[in-house]
Design an enzyme around this catalytic site. Structure first.
Site, PDB file in Angstrom:
ATOM      1  N   CYS A 113       0.702  -1.176   0.127  1.00  0.00           N
ATOM      2  CA  CYS A 113      -0.208  -0.005   0.244  1.00  0.00           C
ATOM      3  C   CYS A 113       1.174   1.706  -0.123  1.00  0.00           C
ATOM      4  CB  CYS A 113      -0.922  -0.016   1.223  1.00  0.00           C
ATOM      5  SG  CYS A 113      -1.792  -1.121   1.126  1.00  0.00           S
ATOM      6  N   HIS A 239      -3.215   6.807   4.061  1.00  0.00           N
ATOM      7  CA  HIS A 239      -3.153   5.526   2.954  1.00  0.00           C
ATOM      8  C   HIS A 239      -5.058   5.037   3.957  1.00  0.00           C
ATOM      9  CE1 HIS A 239      -3.736   1.947   1.451  1.00  0.00           C
ATOM     10  NE2 HIS A 239      -3.532   1.420   3.095  1.00  0.00           N
ATOM     11  N   ASN A 269     -10.153  -0.278   1.623  1.00  0.00           N
ATOM     12  CA  ASN A 269      -8.458   0.649   0.772  1.00  0.00           C
ATOM     13  C   ASN A 269      -8.180  -0.064  -0.127  1.00  0.00           C
ATOM     14  OD1 ASN A 269      -5.687  -0.626   1.462  1.00  0.00           O
ATOM     15  ND2 ASN A 269      -6.140  -1.560   3.347  1.00  0.00           N
TER      16      ASN A 269
HETATM   17  O1  UT7 Z   1      -2.856  -1.632   3.854  1.00  0.00           O
HETATM   18  C1  UT7 Z   1      -2.782  -2.098   5.475  1.00  0.00           C
HETATM   19  C2  UT7 Z   1      -3.827  -2.726   4.999  1.00  0.00           C
HETATM   20  N1  UT7 Z   1      -4.553  -3.613   6.859  1.00  0.00           N
HETATM   21  C3  UT7 Z   1      -5.121  -3.139   7.318  1.00  0.00           C
HETATM   22  O2  UT7 Z   1      -4.977  -1.621   7.255  1.00  0.00           O
HETATM   23  C4  UT7 Z   1      -5.911  -3.840   8.995  1.00  0.00           C
HETATM   24  C5  UT7 Z   1      -5.664  -3.096   9.582  1.00  0.00           C
HETATM   25  N2  UT7 Z   1      -6.154  -3.543  10.832  1.00  0.00           N
HETATM   26  C6  UT7 Z   1      -7.359  -3.464  10.821  1.00  0.00           C
HETATM   27  O3  UT7 Z   1      -8.399  -2.545  10.492  1.00  0.00           O
HETATM   28  C7  UT7 Z   1      -8.146  -4.278  11.861  1.00  0.00           C
HETATM   29  O4  UT7 Z   1      -7.612  -4.714  12.797  1.00  0.00           O
HETATM   30  C8  UT7 Z   1      -9.493  -5.328  11.263  1.00  0.00           C
HETATM   31  C9  UT7 Z   1     -10.411  -4.067  11.020  1.00  0.00           C
HETATM   32  C10 UT7 Z   1      -9.039  -5.650  10.110  1.00  0.00           C
HETATM   33  C11 UT7 Z   1      -9.907  -5.948  12.582  1.00  0.00           C
HETATM   34  O5  UT7 Z   1     -11.026  -4.876  13.398  1.00  0.00           O
HETATM   35  P1  UT7 Z   1     -10.416  -5.276  14.838  1.00  0.00           P
HETATM   36  O6  UT7 Z   1     -10.984  -4.830  15.366  1.00  0.00           O
HETATM   37  O7  UT7 Z   1      -8.042  -5.477  14.889  1.00  0.00           O
HETATM   38  O8  UT7 Z   1     -10.910  -6.867  15.130  1.00  0.00           O
HETATM   39  P2  UT7 Z   1     -10.607  -8.019  15.697  1.00  0.00           P
HETATM   40  O9  UT7 Z   1     -10.088  -8.694  14.323  1.00  0.00           O
HETATM   41  O10 UT7 Z   1      -9.774  -7.943  17.223  1.00  0.00           O
HETATM   42  O11 UT7 Z   1     -11.452  -9.119  15.419  1.00  0.00           O
HETATM   43  C12 UT7 Z   1     -12.653  -8.391  16.694  1.00  0.00           C
HETATM   44  C13 UT7 Z   1     -14.070  -9.651  16.064  1.00  0.00           C
HETATM   45  C14 UT7 Z   1     -13.360 -11.483  16.128  1.00  0.00           C
HETATM   46  O12 UT7 Z   1     -14.114 -12.022  17.197  1.00  0.00           O
HETATM   47  P3  UT7 Z   1     -13.353 -12.941  18.734  1.00  0.00           P
HETATM   48  O13 UT7 Z   1     -13.210 -13.908  18.364  1.00  0.00           O
HETATM   49  O14 UT7 Z   1     -13.847 -11.619  19.499  1.00  0.00           O
HETATM   50  O15 UT7 Z   1     -15.643 -13.398  18.553  1.00  0.00           O
HETATM   51  C15 UT7 Z   1     -13.453 -11.668  14.650  1.00  0.00           C
HETATM   52  O16 UT7 Z   1     -14.400 -13.147  14.240  1.00  0.00           O
HETATM   53  O17 UT7 Z   1     -14.179  -9.459  14.902  1.00  0.00           O
HETATM   54  C16 UT7 Z   1     -14.563 -10.523  14.163  1.00  0.00           C
HETATM   55  N3  UT7 Z   1     -14.755 -10.446  12.630  1.00  0.00           N
HETATM   56  C17 UT7 Z   1     -15.348  -9.527  12.241  1.00  0.00           C
HETATM   57  N4  UT7 Z   1     -16.860  -9.520  12.003  1.00  0.00           N
HETATM   58  C18 UT7 Z   1     -17.828  -9.517  11.445  1.00  0.00           C
HETATM   59  C19 UT7 Z   1     -13.467  -9.849  11.708  1.00  0.00           C
HETATM   60  N5  UT7 Z   1     -14.139 -10.145  10.253  1.00  0.00           N
HETATM   61  C20 UT7 Z   1     -15.124  -9.784  10.867  1.00  0.00           C
HETATM   62  C21 UT7 Z   1     -16.337  -9.360  10.165  1.00  0.00           C
HETATM   63  N6  UT7 Z   1     -17.129  -8.967  10.412  1.00  0.00           N
HETATM   64  N7  UT7 Z   1     -15.837  -8.899   8.346  1.00  0.00           N
END
Ligand code: UT7
Length: 312
Positions: A113, A239, A269
């Protein structure tokens, strides 16, 4: 020191908009989860378009708006992790479609990115050895091609699109840049072609922690290089990965959100395309005006980071 001036910009967005509700019919997710965790409301996916056509359209628009002829371009690069072909480069396809001269170096650049910001520094270097005045730089992605539509933790985040800029080197133009990488392939990667389906793999929280650390780091480095203060910067164009990342970085810089441009709600993104799409939107909406000071900061697979500070 010689710095780059943006002569013009362009962008190409696929026609098909995909809402969060549309995504919730593909994977177990919801509009509420995606909006609150990321700020994304919709993204665009290619249907009739592809990586090459997006890159060509954005480049053509930038070239037309620059009001210069294709022969005046001395170098053309395309930053992408989803080129149309592994080889030839998207930039070669742009060369043919736009009729750039055959003696134009045309190549793709891979820095996740951060690709467009790596591209700016590469263009700055290339223009010092080019007999011609202008560079054409594109950031373009067809990320929908590498999304695992069964992985809800990644497939809701990304979108397709391309942005482009015509650049020129100018004596005494305000310019600062910082680039780097941690040489990391565990936290974020896209599979190589030819080994079955190619997908994005990501430790979201790992990227999140990295991003909120490097955005303030880049901002401070750019200010140190120029002697400017944050108050003297008109726009910070981050970004577009996650609204919460930008909010956290803003807090760490003791800034409100008003200097930060965000369009992640509409595009998701778009990786290497996110900064040039944002710049083009800002110009077209009359937000970004001549003489304003802009800081662009990106982070991505690698783990790479990059920042540039320049005057519009
Ligand atoms: O260009 C660079 C590319 N990457 C990025 O910029 C990613 C940077 N990271 C992020 O933006 C965030 O970490 C995410 C948006 C990817 C995830 O957010 P988070 O607050 O870190 O969530 P998490 O990974 O801690 O997941 C929390 C919960 C999990 O469930 P449990 O284990 O708490 O039951 C996930 O399974 O959210 C769940 N989950 C979802 N639920 C509904 C993960 N993806 C989804 C989804 N819909 N799409």
């Amino acid at each position: 020191m010689k710095g780059l001036k943006f002569i013009s910009t362009g962008r190409a967005i696929p026609e098909k908009a995909v809402t969060n509700d549309d995504m919730s019919r593909i994977v177990d997710t919801s509009d509420e989860w995606i909006r609150t965790r990321t700020g994304i409301a919709q993204r665009h996916f290619c249907t009739r378009e592809n990586a090459a056509s997006l890159a060509v359209s954005a480049a053509r628009q930038a070239l037309e708006r620059a009001g210069i002829s294709p022969e005046e371009i001395g170098v053309c690069a395309a930053a992408t992790v989803t080129p149309q072909y592994a080889s030839p480069a998207n930039a070669c396809l742009i060369q043919a479609a736009l009729g750039l001269a055959e003696d134009t170096p045309c190549f793709d650049l891979s820095a996740g990115c951060t690709g467009f910001l790596y591209g700016l520094e590469v263009m700055r270097g290339m223009l010092t050895i080019s007999p011609k005045r202008y560079a054409l730089l594109v950031g373009g992605e067809e990320l929908s091609r590498v999304m695992d539509m069964t992985d809800r933790s990644t497939c809701v985040l990304f979108g397709d699109g391309a942005g482009a800029a015509v650049l020129a080197l100018e004596e005494n133009a305000l310019w600062a840049a910082t680039l780097g990488t941690r040489g990391n392939s565990d936290i974020l990667s896209v599979d190589a072609v030819g080994k079955g389906p190619s997908y994005i793999h990501m430790d979201g929280q790992g990227v999140y922690r990295f991003a909120v650390e490097v955005i303030p780091h880049c901002a401070k480095e750019l200010l140190n290089q120029t002697g400017l203060t944050l108050e003297q910067v008109d726009w910070i164009v981050p970004h577009q990965a996650n609204r919460r990342i930008v909010e956290t970085a803003a807090k760490r810089l003791h800034l409100g959100m008003d200097k930060f441009f965000l369009n992640i709600d509409r595009y998701g993104n778009t990786s290497a395309a996110s900064i040039p799409i944002a710049l083009d939107e800002m110009v077209q909406e009359g937000l970004l005006r001549k003489g304003q000071k802009v800081m662009a900061i990106a982070f991505g697979a690698g783990l790479t980071w990059g920042g540039a500070l320049f005057e519009w």
